[in-house]
Scaffold this motif. Structure first.
Motif, PDB file in Angstrom:
ATOM      1  N   ILE A 160       0.837  -1.207   0.000  1.00 32.80           N
ATOM      2  CA  ILE A 160       0.000   0.000   0.000  1.00 32.80           C
ATOM      3  C   ILE A 160       0.867   1.249   0.000  1.00 32.80           C
ATOM      4  CG2 ILE A 160      -1.626   1.342   1.402  1.00 32.80           C
ATOM      5  CD1 ILE A 160      -2.845  -1.361   2.254  1.00 32.80           C
ATOM      6  N   SER A 161       1.939   1.237   0.763  1.00 31.63           N
ATOM      7  CA  SER A 161       2.855   2.376   0.794  1.00 31.63           C
ATOM      8  C   SER A 161       3.471   2.620  -0.577  1.00 31.63           C
ATOM      9  CB  SER A 161       3.952   2.133   1.830  1.00 31.63           C
ATOM     10  OG  SER A 161       4.950   3.107   1.744  1.00 31.63           O
TER      11      SER A 161
ATOM     12  N   GLU B 118       4.829  11.786   1.300  1.00 31.89           N
ATOM     13  CA  GLU B 118       5.837  10.724   1.290  1.00 31.89           C
ATOM     14  C   GLU B 118       6.202  10.313   2.708  1.00 31.89           C
ATOM     15  OE1 GLU B 118       8.307  11.370  -2.816  1.00 31.89           O
ATOM     16  OE2 GLU B 118       8.903  12.515  -1.069  1.00 31.89           O
ATOM     17  N   LEU B 119       6.273  11.271   3.595  1.00 26.28           N
ATOM     18  CA  LEU B 119       6.602  10.980   4.989  1.00 26.28           C
ATOM     19  C   LEU B 119       5.567  10.041   5.601  1.00 26.28           C
ATOM     20  CD1 LEU B 119       8.424  11.560   7.439  1.00 26.28           C
ATOM     21  CD2 LEU B 119       6.932  13.495   7.951  1.00 26.28           C
ATOM     22  N   SER B 120       4.291  10.331   5.395  1.00 27.08           N
ATOM     23  CA  SER B 120       3.249   9.472   5.973  1.00 27.08           C
ATOM     24  C   SER B 120       3.265   8.080   5.340  1.00 27.08           C
ATOM     25  CB  SER B 120       1.867  10.124   5.825  1.00 27.08           C
ATOM     26  OG  SER B 120       1.554  10.312   4.475  1.00 27.08           O
ATOM     27  N   LEU B 121       3.544   7.992   4.043  1.00 27.07           N
ATOM     28  CA  LEU B 121       3.626   6.685   3.394  1.00 27.07           C
ATOM     29  C   LEU B 121       4.865   5.912   3.844  1.00 27.07           C
ATOM     30  CD1 LEU B 121       2.432   7.786  -0.132  1.00 27.07           C
ATOM     31  CD2 LEU B 121       1.219   6.256   1.434  1.00 27.07           C
TER      32      LEU B 121
ATOM     33  N   VAL C 230       6.172   6.165   6.848  1.00 29.73           N
ATOM     34  CA  VAL C 230       5.831   5.677   8.193  1.00 29.73           C
ATOM     35  C   VAL C 230       5.042   4.375   8.077  1.00 29.73           C
ATOM     36  CG1 VAL C 230       4.431   6.155  10.239  1.00 29.73           C
ATOM     37  CG2 VAL C 230       5.944   7.918   9.334  1.00 29.73           C
ATOM     38  N   LEU C 231       4.112   4.320   7.131  1.00 30.17           N
ATOM     39  CA  LEU C 231       3.337   3.100   6.901  1.00 30.17           C
ATOM     40  C   LEU C 231       4.258   1.936   6.524  1.00 30.17           C
ATOM     41  CD1 LEU C 231       0.422   1.961   6.681  1.00 30.17           C
ATOM     42  CD2 LEU C 231       0.522   2.567   4.265  1.00 30.17           C
ATOM     43  N   ALA C 232       5.211   2.195   5.640  1.00 34.57           N
ATOM     44  CA  ALA C 232       6.155   1.153   5.233  1.00 34.57           C
ATOM     45  C   ALA C 232       7.028   0.719   6.405  1.00 34.57           C
ATOM     46  CB  ALA C 232       7.026   1.646   4.083  1.00 34.57           C
ATOM     47  N   VAL C 233       7.471   1.663   7.237  1.00 33.52           N
ATOM     48  CA  VAL C 233       8.321   1.329   8.381  1.00 33.52           C
ATOM     49  C   VAL C 233       7.570   0.420   9.359  1.00 33.52           C
ATOM     50  CG1 VAL C 233       9.474   2.300  10.416  1.00 33.52           C
ATOM     51  CG2 VAL C 233       9.883   3.286   8.169  1.00 33.52           C
TER      52      VAL C 233
ATOM     53  N   TYR D 289       6.215  -2.660  -8.287  1.00 32.73           N
ATOM     54  CA  TYR D 289       6.684  -3.105  -6.972  1.00 32.73           C
ATOM     55  C   TYR D 289       5.498  -3.337  -6.038  1.00 32.73           C
ATOM     56  CZ  TYR D 289       8.787  -2.631  -2.312  1.00 32.73           C
ATOM     57  OH  TYR D 289       9.149  -2.810  -1.003  1.00 32.73           O
ATOM     58  N   ALA D 290       4.526  -2.440  -6.066  1.00 29.40           N
ATOM     59  CA  ALA D 290       3.338  -2.601  -5.220  1.00 29.40           C
ATOM     60  C   ALA D 290       2.613  -3.900  -5.563  1.00 29.40           C
ATOM     61  CB  ALA D 290       2.406  -1.403  -5.388  1.00 29.40           C
TER      62      ALA D 290
END
Length: 164
Positions: free
Chosen positions: A16-17, A34-37, A39-42, A149-150
């Motif tokens: 999703i990120s 990008e920062l919020s996405l 964070v989701l990936a992290v 990639y997604a």
């Protein structure tokens, strides 16, 4: 989805990120999104850190770079470093994609190689004032490849979900 299947959840969050970042498709003024996405990936990387820690390290570096980029929007000390930090953030994203594809046992050769071409063009064109259009086009192409990639990460999610 079984809520105890951490691996499937991690792949879903990372997919999703990646899809969210791909849909931004513009190189400028997207730092907060990008920062919020990232964070989701992290969070996804945290869920799989028992298996491999390298994506978590890369994701954390990305998070720091994006925090600096967000803080540099209003000027400040880092403003002259913004183009370099921007390019470094994207290359780390590609490195993380390679690491995640390997960990997810997905094909990890073609997509990163294809993504590296427009990213290399963006890297060079981003620093040339007369190549702004080339930089923008190459960034959009890189973003479209992030959709690939997604899809691979969502395929890994489905495989992990069925496996458990």
């Amino acid at each position: 989805m079984d809520k105890r299947n951490r691996l499937a959840l991690a792949y879903l969050l990372i997919g999703i990120s990646a899809a969210g970042r791909a849909l931004l498709a513009v190189p400028e003024n997207t730092q907060l999104q990008e920062l919020s996405l990232t964070v989701l990936a992290v969070v996804g990387y945290l869920l799989i850190c028992r298996r491999t820690v390298l994506p978590l390290v890369c994701g954390t570096v990305q998070l720091v770079l994006e925090l600096v980029l967000c803080g540099s929007q209003s000027g400040g000390v880092w403003v002259w470093l913004m183009p370099l930090l921007r390019v470094a953030d994207l290359w780390i994203l590609l490195l993380t994609a390679v690491l995640m594809l390997r960990q997810a046992e997905q094909p990890a050769r073609v997509m990163p190689a294809v993504a590296a071409v427009p990213l290399a063009v963006y890297t060079v064109a981003h620093f040339l004032p007369k190549a702004t259009a080339v930089a923008a086009i190459s960034f959009v192409i890189f973003s479209v490849i992030l959709l690939w990639y997604a899809v691979l990460m969502l395929r890994a999610y489905n495989a992990a979900r069925i496996k458990e």
